[in-house]
Design a protein around this motif. Structure first.
Motif, PDB file in Angstrom:
ATOM      1  N   PRO A 208      -1.853 -10.282  -9.562  1.00 49.94           N
ATOM      2  CA  PRO A 208      -2.680 -11.251  -8.850  1.00 49.94           C
ATOM      3  C   PRO A 208      -3.704 -10.553  -7.965  1.00 49.94           C
ATOM      4  O   PRO A 208      -3.479  -9.434  -7.495  1.00 49.94           O
ATOM      5  CB  PRO A 208      -1.671 -12.030  -8.000  1.00 49.94           C
ATOM      6  N   ALA A 209      -4.816 -11.213  -7.735  1.00 45.80           N
ATOM      7  CA  ALA A 209      -5.837 -10.658  -6.848  1.00 45.80           C
ATOM      8  C   ALA A 209      -5.282 -10.544  -5.441  1.00 45.80           C
ATOM      9  O   ALA A 209      -4.513 -11.388  -4.982  1.00 45.80           O
ATOM     10  CB  ALA A 209      -7.079 -11.544  -6.863  1.00 45.80           C
ATOM     11  N   ALA A 210      -5.680  -9.491  -4.748  1.00 44.30           N
ATOM     12  CA  ALA A 210      -5.232  -9.281  -3.368  1.00 44.30           C
ATOM     13  C   ALA A 210      -6.000 -10.192  -2.431  1.00 44.30           C
ATOM     14  O   ALA A 210      -7.202 -10.411  -2.586  1.00 44.30           O
ATOM     15  CB  ALA A 210      -5.427  -7.827  -2.975  1.00 44.30           C
ATOM     16  N   ALA A 211      -5.305 -10.722  -1.436  1.00 45.65           N
ATOM     17  CA  ALA A 211      -5.938 -11.587  -0.453  1.00 45.65           C
ATOM     18  C   ALA A 211      -6.420 -10.776   0.739  1.00 45.65           C
ATOM     19  O   ALA A 211      -5.952  -9.673   0.999  1.00 45.65           O
ATOM     20  CB  ALA A 211      -4.950 -12.650   0.014  1.00 45.65           C
ATOM     21  N   GLY A 212      -7.377 -11.324   1.464  1.00 47.22           N
ATOM     22  CA  GLY A 212      -7.797 -10.740   2.731  1.00 47.22           C
ATOM     23  C   GLY A 212      -8.448  -9.378   2.632  1.00 47.22           C
ATOM     24  O   GLY A 212      -8.424  -8.614   3.595  1.00 47.22           O
ATOM     25  N   GLY A 213      -9.013  -9.055   1.477  1.00 44.64           N
ATOM     26  CA  GLY A 213      -9.697  -7.777   1.331  1.00 44.64           C
ATOM     27  C   GLY A 213      -8.787  -6.571   1.238  1.00 44.64           C
ATOM     28  O   GLY A 213      -9.256  -5.435   1.367  1.00 44.64           O
ATOM     29  N   LEU A 214      -7.497  -6.785   1.024  1.00 42.20           N
ATOM     30  CA  LEU A 214      -6.570  -5.668   0.929  1.00 42.20           C
ATOM     31  C   LEU A 214      -6.737  -4.919  -0.385  1.00 42.20           C
ATOM     32  O   LEU A 214      -7.122  -5.495  -1.405  1.00 42.20           O
ATOM     33  CB  LEU A 214      -5.128  -6.154   1.050  1.00 42.20           C
ATOM     34  N   SER A 215      -6.446  -3.623  -0.349  1.00 40.63           N
ATOM     35  CA  SER A 215      -6.430  -2.802  -1.551  1.00 40.63           C
ATOM     36  C   SER A 215      -5.047  -2.848  -2.179  1.00 40.63           C
ATOM     37  O   SER A 215      -4.065  -3.235  -1.539  1.00 40.63           O
ATOM     38  CB  SER A 215      -6.815  -1.356  -1.211  1.00 40.63           C
ATOM     39  N   THR A 216      -4.973  -2.442  -3.433  1.00 45.71           N
ATOM     40  CA  THR A 216      -3.734  -2.516  -4.205  1.00 45.71           C
ATOM     41  C   THR A 216      -3.323  -1.137  -4.684  1.00 45.71           C
ATOM     42  O   THR A 216      -4.157  -0.354  -5.143  1.00 45.71           O
ATOM     43  CB  THR A 216      -3.909  -3.435  -5.423  1.00 45.71           C
ATOM     44  N   ALA A 217      -2.038  -0.849  -4.577  1.00 48.02           N
ATOM     45  CA  ALA A 217      -1.450   0.329  -5.209  1.00 48.02           C
ATOM     46  C   ALA A 217      -0.196  -0.113  -5.934  1.00 48.02           C
ATOM     47  O   ALA A 217       0.467  -1.072  -5.526  1.00 48.02           O
ATOM     48  CB  ALA A 217      -1.119   1.405  -4.185  1.00 48.02           C
ATOM     49  N   VAL A 218       0.126   0.572  -7.013  1.00 45.46           N
ATOM     50  CA  VAL A 218       1.365   0.333  -7.745  1.00 45.46           C
ATOM     51  C   VAL A 218       2.092   1.664  -7.891  1.00 45.46           C
ATOM     52  O   VAL A 218       1.483   2.682  -8.230  1.00 45.46           O
ATOM     53  CB  VAL A 218       1.104  -0.304  -9.128  1.00 45.46           C
ATOM     54  N   LEU A 219       3.387   1.636  -7.595  1.00 43.61           N
ATOM     55  CA  LEU A 219       4.227   2.825  -7.680  1.00 43.61           C
ATOM     56  C   LEU A 219       5.327   2.589  -8.702  1.00 43.61           C
ATOM     57  O   LEU A 219       6.000   1.554  -8.669  1.00 43.61           O
ATOM     58  CB  LEU A 219       4.872   3.140  -6.324  1.00 43.61           C
ATOM     59  N   VAL A 220       5.533   3.537  -9.605  1.00 41.97           N
ATOM     60  CA  VAL A 220       6.687   3.538 -10.498  1.00 41.97           C
ATOM     61  C   VAL A 220       7.651   4.575  -9.944  1.00 41.97           C
ATOM     62  O   VAL A 220       7.298   5.756  -9.828  1.00 41.97           O
ATOM     63  CB  VAL A 220       6.280   3.874 -11.942  1.00 41.97           C
ATOM     64  N   GLN A 221       8.860   4.144  -9.580  1.00 44.94           N
ATOM     65  CA  GLN A 221       9.731   4.986  -8.772  1.00 44.94           C
ATOM     66  C   GLN A 221      11.183   4.863  -9.212  1.00 44.94           C
ATOM     67  O   GLN A 221      11.676   3.774  -9.492  1.00 44.94           O
ATOM     68  CB  GLN A 221       9.604   4.578  -7.306  1.00 44.94           C
ATOM     69  N   SER A 222      11.879   5.998  -9.247  1.00 41.95           N
ATOM     70  CA  SER A 222      13.315   5.968  -9.522  1.00 41.95           C
ATOM     71  C   SER A 222      14.011   5.122  -8.472  1.00 41.95           C
ATOM     72  O   SER A 222      13.650   5.166  -7.287  1.00 41.95           O
ATOM     73  CB  SER A 222      13.880   7.388  -9.536  1.00 41.95           C
ATOM     74  N   PRO A 223      15.029   4.344  -8.865  1.00 35.70           N
ATOM     75  CA  PRO A 223      15.654   3.400  -7.929  1.00 35.70           C
ATOM     76  C   PRO A 223      16.322   4.097  -6.744  1.00 35.70           C
ATOM     77  O   PRO A 223      16.646   5.290  -6.785  1.00 35.70           O
ATOM     78  CB  PRO A 223      16.699   2.693  -8.796  1.00 35.70           C
ATOM     79  N   GLY A 224      16.532   3.322  -5.683  1.00 32.14           N
ATOM     80  CA  GLY A 224      17.279   3.796  -4.537  1.00 32.14           C
ATOM     81  C   GLY A 224      16.597   4.872  -3.731  1.00 32.14           C
ATOM     82  O   GLY A 224      17.255   5.765  -3.194  1.00 32.14           O
ATOM     83  N   GLY A 225      15.281   4.805  -3.618  1.00 31.19           N
ATOM     84  CA  GLY A 225      14.564   5.817  -2.858  1.00 31.19           C
ATOM     85  C   GLY A 225      14.429   7.128  -3.579  1.00 31.19           C
ATOM     86  O   GLY A 225      14.421   8.203  -2.956  1.00 31.19           O
ATOM     87  N   GLY A 226      14.303   7.076  -4.894  1.00 29.82           N
ATOM     88  CA  GLY A 226      14.154   8.290  -5.689  1.00 29.82           C
ATOM     89  C   GLY A 226      12.712   8.737  -5.799  1.00 29.82           C
ATOM     90  O   GLY A 226      11.808   8.161  -5.179  1.00 29.82           O
ATOM     91  N   PRO A 227      12.457   9.760  -6.617  1.00 28.44           N
ATOM     92  CA  PRO A 227      11.099  10.282  -6.787  1.00 28.44           C
ATOM     93  C   PRO A 227      10.138   9.237  -7.344  1.00 28.44           C
ATOM     94  O   PRO A 227      10.519   8.377  -8.140  1.00 28.44           O
ATOM     95  CB  PRO A 227      11.283  11.438  -7.776  1.00 28.44           C
ATOM     96  N   ILE A 228       8.886   9.338  -6.921  1.00 29.57           N
ATOM     97  CA  ILE A 228       7.825   8.505  -7.477  1.00 29.57           C
ATOM     98  C   ILE A 228       7.332   9.167  -8.756  1.00 29.57           C
ATOM     99  O   ILE A 228       6.926  10.321  -8.764  1.00 29.57           O
ATOM    100  CB  ILE A 228       6.691   8.332  -6.464  1.00 29.57           C
ATOM    101  N   LEU A 229       7.392   8.423  -9.849  1.00 37.38           N
ATOM    102  CA  LEU A 229       7.040   8.958 -11.158  1.00 37.38           C
ATOM    103  C   LEU A 229       5.566   8.820 -11.469  1.00 37.38           C
ATOM    104  O   LEU A 229       4.982   9.657 -12.170  1.00 37.38           O
ATOM    105  CB  LEU A 229       7.874   8.245 -12.238  1.00 37.38           C
ATOM    106  N   ALA A 230       4.950   7.745 -10.991  1.00 41.53           N
ATOM    107  CA  ALA A 230       3.539   7.497 -11.254  1.00 41.53           C
ATOM    108  C   ALA A 230       3.006   6.574 -10.175  1.00 41.53           C
ATOM    109  O   ALA A 230       3.743   5.786  -9.582  1.00 41.53           O
ATOM    110  CB  ALA A 230       3.332   6.863 -12.633  1.00 41.53           C
ATOM    111  N   ALA A 231       1.700   6.687  -9.920  1.00 42.06           N
ATOM    112  CA  ALA A 231       1.062   5.844  -8.917  1.00 42.06           C
ATOM    113  C   ALA A 231      -0.393   5.634  -9.294  1.00 42.06           C
ATOM    114  O   ALA A 231      -1.020   6.496  -9.906  1.00 42.06           O
ATOM    115  CB  ALA A 231       1.150   6.490  -7.529  1.00 42.06           C
ATOM    116  N   ALA A 232      -0.909   4.473  -8.936  1.00 42.20           N
ATOM    117  CA  ALA A 232      -2.327   4.173  -9.147  1.00 42.20           C
ATOM    118  C   ALA A 232      -2.787   3.239  -8.057  1.00 42.20           C
ATOM    119  O   ALA A 232      -2.009   2.479  -7.482  1.00 42.20           O
ATOM    120  CB  ALA A 232      -2.536   3.525 -10.519  1.00 42.20           C
TER     121      ALA A 232
END
Length: 234
Positions: A208-232
């Motif tokens: 969905p489009a972000a409200a209020g002029g906010l920027s968007t990031a997406v993180l793919v991450q191992s569960p339970g506070g694990g390593p981040i595998l990918a980000a954009a």
């Protein structure tokens, strides 16, 4: 990890996701180094780390995010950006990082290395030592997030949606340890939500489009506070 209601996002898998990923391939994001600062306006030790995050936020290949936590609110100042889900995100990191509990300031890079971040050059050194994420391709475009095929450690990863205000904001603090100070914050996170999971197959979610002029990031991450595998980010 934070509790969320069932996601209300359409998901495409299999051939549909592969086609979408292929169509967006020319716009695929480059690997990033994700730098998360856990900070609080009620913490007198945090302003130097806030300032150091500002110094690295515009470095090429760096996604810098400020997560304001809530556990210092009892000192007399309720953090204006603090949310319990941000506190829980930090708490989830601590066992694998070798800590008994959360503290501020704390900088976590790519989900698997940390430093206090208040001393000059600490964050820059950790960025260089940690490198960039190396997981699946990840693209944000046309109202979709497309995740390419790859190996998911343990068979599953979480997909997190982050909404943040790009840039620096100045916050005057009227009470607590930082009474009378105006504190700068960089790339402040306003919302964190789990979109779903990635199991290694090419997958896509509606974004969905972000409200209020906010920027968007997406993180793919191992569960339970694990390593981040990918980000954009957009």
């Amino acid at each position: 990890m934070p509790r969320f209601s069932a996601p209300r996002f359409a998901v495409l898998t299999g051939l549909g996701a592969l086609a979408l990923a292929a169509s967006l391939g020319t716009a695929a994001a480059q690997p990033l180094t994700v730098v998360e600062l856990f900070t609080s306006q009620g913490c007198s030790s945090c302003p130097p780390a806030n300032a150091n995050l500002i110094k690295v936020k515009d470095q090429p290949g760096v996604l810098a995010l400020s997560f304001n936590v809530t556990y210092w609110d009892y000192l007399g100042w309720k953090d204006t950006f603090g949310k319990q889900e941000f506190t829980q995100r930090q708490v989830s990191y601590e066992p694998s990082l070798g800590h008994d509990g959360p503290f501020t300031p704390q900088v976590v890079v790519n989900g698997h290395a940390d430093v206090v971040g208040a001393a000059q050059g600490e964050i820059e050194h950790l960025i260089k030592a940690t490198g960039k994420t190396g997981g699946p391709s990840l693209t944000l475009e046309g109202g979709k997030v497309a995740i390419g095929a790859g190996a998911a450690p343990g068979g599953k990863a979480d997909v997190w949606l982050v909404r943040y205000a790009k840039g620096v904001v100045q916050v005057p603090v009227a009470r607590g340890e930082n009474t009378g100070r105006t504190l700068p914050h960089a790339n402040v996170v306003h919302a964190l939500e789990k979109l779903g999971n990635w199991s290694g197959d090419a997958t896509a979610y509606a974004l969905p489009a972000a409200a209020g002029g906010l920027s968007t990031a997406v993180l793919v991450q191992s569960p339970g506070g694990g390593p981040i595998l990918a980000a954009a980010t957009n």
